[in-house]
Design a protein around this motif. Structure first.
Motif, mmCIF file in Angstrom:
data_model
loop_
_atom_site.group_PDB
_atom_site.id
_atom_site.type_symbol
_atom_site.label_atom_id
_atom_site.label_comp_id
_atom_site.label_asym_id
_atom_site.label_seq_id
_atom_site.Cartn_x
_atom_site.Cartn_y
_atom_site.Cartn_z
ATOM 1 N N SER A 144 -6.603 -12.899 16.180
ATOM 2 C CA SER A 144 -5.511 -12.127 15.527
ATOM 3 C C SER A 144 -5.463 -11.780 13.864
ATOM 4 O O SER A 144 -6.229 -12.569 13.353
ATOM 5 N N TYR A 145 -4.627 -10.932 13.429
ATOM 6 C CA TYR A 145 -4.810 -10.833 12.190
ATOM 7 C C TYR A 145 -3.368 -10.550 11.338
ATOM 8 O O TYR A 145 -2.388 -10.045 11.982
ATOM 9 N N LEU A 146 -3.440 -10.902 10.070
ATOM 10 C CA LEU A 146 -1.953 -10.712 9.452
ATOM 11 C C LEU A 146 -2.453 -10.306 8.047
ATOM 12 O O LEU A 146 -2.923 -11.105 7.074
ATOM 13 N N TRP A 147 -2.077 -8.999 7.612
ATOM 14 C CA TRP A 147 -2.375 -8.483 6.377
ATOM 15 C C TRP A 147 -1.182 -8.570 5.574
ATOM 16 O O TRP A 147 0.013 -8.776 5.786
ATOM 17 N N GLY A 150 1.810 -6.777 6.037
ATOM 18 C CA GLY A 150 2.465 -6.709 7.527
ATOM 19 C C GLY A 150 1.628 -6.175 8.667
ATOM 20 O O GLY A 150 2.186 -6.662 9.702
ATOM 21 N N ALA A 151 0.819 -5.553 8.521
ATOM 22 C CA ALA A 151 -0.050 -5.035 9.649
ATOM 23 C C ALA A 151 -0.849 -6.277 10.383
ATOM 24 O O ALA A 151 -1.175 -7.427 9.740
ATOM 25 N N THR A 152 -0.859 -5.971 11.799
ATOM 26 C CA THR A 152 -1.671 -7.250 12.473
ATOM 27 C C THR A 152 -2.757 -6.796 13.109
ATOM 28 O O THR A 152 -3.245 -7.180 14.059
ATOM 29 N N THR A 153 -3.242 -5.637 12.655
ATOM 30 C CA THR A 153 -4.509 -4.954 13.471
ATOM 31 C C THR A 153 -5.740 -5.536 12.702
ATOM 32 O O THR A 153 -5.644 -5.742 11.290
ATOM 33 N N GLN A 154 -6.746 -5.294 13.342
ATOM 34 C CA GLN A 154 -8.333 -5.778 12.581
ATOM 35 C C GLN A 154 -8.303 -4.605 11.367
ATOM 36 O O GLN A 154 -8.775 -5.199 10.191
ATOM 37 N N VAL A 166 -6.138 -10.491 3.945
ATOM 38 C CA VAL A 166 -5.739 -10.694 5.175
ATOM 39 C C VAL A 166 -5.993 -12.194 5.504
ATOM 40 O O VAL A 166 -6.495 -12.897 4.874
ATOM 41 N N THR A 169 -6.654 -15.268 12.422
ATOM 42 C CA THR A 169 -6.438 -16.708 13.329
ATOM 43 C C THR A 169 -7.500 -16.604 14.520
ATOM 44 O O THR A 169 -7.772 -15.485 15.099
#
Length: 653
Positions: A144-147, A150-154, A166, A169
């Motif tokens: 998973s991702y956290l930019w 606030g974005a959570t996509t790769q 970024v 996890t």
């Protein structure tokens, strides 16, 4: 033996109480011996209980706990009941119970510590581009991702200037540190505008120069690449400009150019152009906005009653003037011809007028009923006139003179928002649409921005050139900003441990540079606080002047010297010497010998027991003082042995 053994010795391994019967040399058998109680203690069993998950990420830990015992020995070498594990391992424990029995090693407790992943960002292309462009930033693969956005996509698409980071996890749930920021710079697009050199509506044979605003390069919808172009035909050119960053604007608003063709004038007679005296013919021009006959008349149709060859020049609705028409030859036996000549424009605004004059004759009869040569017209109408010459010949009615009276426009004002605001704010006042505007402020735009208390009005002029009365005034109220001030409760320079209360002037709310939001703050350290206040109108002041607070440090005196002495012995004590400082000594159990000058004290210990010394150091510049801790000296009494007399030499400094 009671166990069945028949040897002199037996080995016992279980809890029991064996007895023995013996037979002597005479064959005599004894009674059973007293029972010998044997107790065999069971070995303890060692177990491990984890205090939480045994698989975790680097930086975590788990507590492993043994079951209760008298002592412990872990495979890690630790000997406590609990151990904290932070690395991948499989500890075991051996325990000893209260009987001194040692267990076998426990089952190993497997602990797995997963490493933290490392986050990186890879851009899909250039990270500096023009507004409207974008770049895709991709994180390395993870669960998973956290930019920072606030974005959570790769992958994220970035369209604005920013520096995203970024955090990832991995499949083990381990979270990385934030990646290095990826700087993205978005250059704004230039805005293309066109400025005409003059009117953009003109007659065939004219031209207008259109100029783009300054840029690095230009591309017109005509294909031209210069900053200026000359337009001679009806068209609506646009221009696209490129700035120094290579950013290309959207096409400008089209600049409409209208080239009107010249009209062609023709004359159409109403009947025969050769007739008897008393007859007439009407000559009509083709339709236009205005007319100029060779006879001097300006109506579309003229009545010809005399021999002549009239021509006409017409002006169309665009103001384009034709060449003179072919002459229309008329042969007439004399009758008077009535014509009307306006004394000015025949199209005007309400409240104006035009004088229409008939050509000279003996008498006149207007379609309005008037019988004078001149009439004044104030309303929309098309009067005609009939004249009678000196011979009593009556003309035909003249061509109608069209008079158009345009109504006055009504001016109104619409504010863009609240008309009561704080100093530094503004409101836009907009007049209703018109051809031109004149505000009471002197402005001539449709919109004005008002920043001061006032009540502007506006007068508008419509497309007909008619001017309105002044609009109703739009009242604008600008509340002044409050002024923040600070009042100290006392001196703002004091010694450490003191304080001063700083008070802001009365307001609705307060914000100090310290973060406090009360009217009063207590200051105990060297600083220069400011305050911003908000008044009842919600207006926020500028920060107040800083109130400088100076806190002077206390001295830190200490005493050096001996800690023991004999009775009547002497002692020399010193404290740290600082320039511009003064010192005072406090003594018990001793007498000063010599002067207690500066930072040195000489004493005679004339009392057995404990003597004490303290020094107070004062900064003579700031007035701040402090007293040292009590310095204690043990004074021993002089023993009396025979006739030996103790002699003490007093040392003086």
């Amino acid at each position: 033996w009671s166990t069945g053994a028949t040897t002199q010795d037996i080995t016992v391994t279980t809890t029991s109480s064996p007895t023995v019967t013996i037979t002597d040399g005479n064959g005599c058998v004894s009674l059973p011996s007293a029972a010998e109680a044997v107790t065999v203690n069971a070995l303890p069993v060692a177990t491990i209980t984890p205090g939480g998950a045994t698989t975790f990420c680097t930086g975590g830990s788990v507590t492993l706990s043994s079951n209760a015992a008298a002592s412990y020995l872990w495979s890690t070498g630790e000997t406590t009941i609990d151990i904290t594990v932070t690395t991948t391992s499989s500890p075991t424990v051996t325990i000893t119970d209260g009987n001194g029995c040692v267990s076998l090693p426990s089952a190993a407790e497997a602990v797995t510590v997963n490493p933290l992943p490392v986050a990186t960002i890879t851009p899909s292309g250039a990270t500096t581009f023009c507004d409207g462009g974008s770049v895709t930033l991709s994180s390395n693969a993870a669960a998973s991702y956290l930019w920072s956005t606030g974005a959570t996509t790769q992958d994220i698409t970035v369209t604005t200037t920013s520096s995203p980071t970024v955090t990832i996890t991995d499949a083990n749930g381990c979270v990385s540190a934030a990646s290095a920021a990826e700087a993205v710079t978005v250059n704004p697009l230039p805005v293309a505008t066109i400025t005409p050199s003059g009117a953009t509506t003109f007659c065939d044979g004219g031209s207008v120069t259109l100029s783009a605003n300054a840029a690095s390069s230009y591309l017109w919808s005509t294909g031209a690449t210069t900053q200026d172009i000359t337009v001679t035909t009806t068209s609506s050119p646009t221009v696209t400009i490129t700035d120094g960053n290579g950013c290309v604007s959207l096409p400008s608003a089209a600049e409409a150019v209208t080239v009107n063709p010249l009209p062609v004038a023709t004359i159409t007679p109403s009947g025969a152009t050769t007739f008897c005296d008393g007859g007439s013919v009407t000559l009509s021009s083709n339709a236009a906005s205005s007319y100029s006959w060779s006879t001097g008349e300006t109506t579309q149709s003229i009545i010809v009653s005399t021999t002549s060859s009239p021509t006409v020049t017409i002006t169309d609705g665009n103001g384009c003037v034709s060449a003179a028409s072919a002459a229309e030859a008329v042969t007439v036996n004399a009758l008077p011809v009535a014509t009307i000549t306006p004394g000015g424009p025949t199209t005007f605004c309400a409240g104006g007028s035009v004088t229409l004059s008939a050509n000279a004759a003996s008498s006149y009869l207007w379609s309005t009923g008037a019988t004078t040569q001149d009439i004044t017209v104030t309303t929309t109408s098309s009067p005609t006139v009939t004249i009678t010459d000196g011979n009593g010949c009556v003309s035909a009615a003249s061509a109608a003179e069209a008079v158009t009276v345009n109504a006055l426009p009504v001016a109104t004002i619409t504010p863009s928002g609240a008309t009561t605001f704080c100093d530094g704010g503004s409101v836009t006042l907009s007049a209703n649409a018109a051809a031109s505007y004149l505000w009471s402020t002197g402005a001539t735009t449709q919109d004005i921005t008002v920043t001061t208390t006032s009540s502007p009005t506006v007068t508008i002029t419509d497309a007909n050139g008619c001017v309105s009365a002044a609009s109703a005034a739009e009242a604008v109220m600008v509340n002044p900003l409050p002024v923040a001030a600070i009042t100290p409760s006392g001196a703002t320079t004091f010694c450490a441990g003191g304080s001063v209360t700083l008070s802001a002037n009365a307001a609705s709310s307060y914000l100090w540079s310290t973060g406090a939001t009360t009217q009063d703050i207590t200051v105990t350290t060297t600083s220069s606080p400011t305050v911003t206040i908000t008044d009842g109108n919600g207006c926020v002041s500028l920060p107040s002047a800083a109130e400088a607070v100076m806190v002077n440090p206390l001295p830190t005196p200490s005493i050096s010297g001996q800690t023991e002495s004999c009775l009547n012995g002497s002692g020399v004590f010193t404290t740290n010497l600082n320039a511009d400082h003064s010192y005072s000594w406090t003594i018990t159990g001793a007498t000063v010998s010599g002067s207690a000058d500066a930072n040195t004290l000489t004493v005679i210990f004339d009392n057995a027991g404990l003597a004490t010394i303290q020094v107070t150091e004062t900064n003579d510049i700031t007035g701040c003082s402090a007293t040292s801790v009590v310095y204690t000296i043990t004074v021993q009494d002089i023993p009396t042995t025979g006739n030996i007399q103790s002699s003490i030499k007093l040392n003086r400094r």
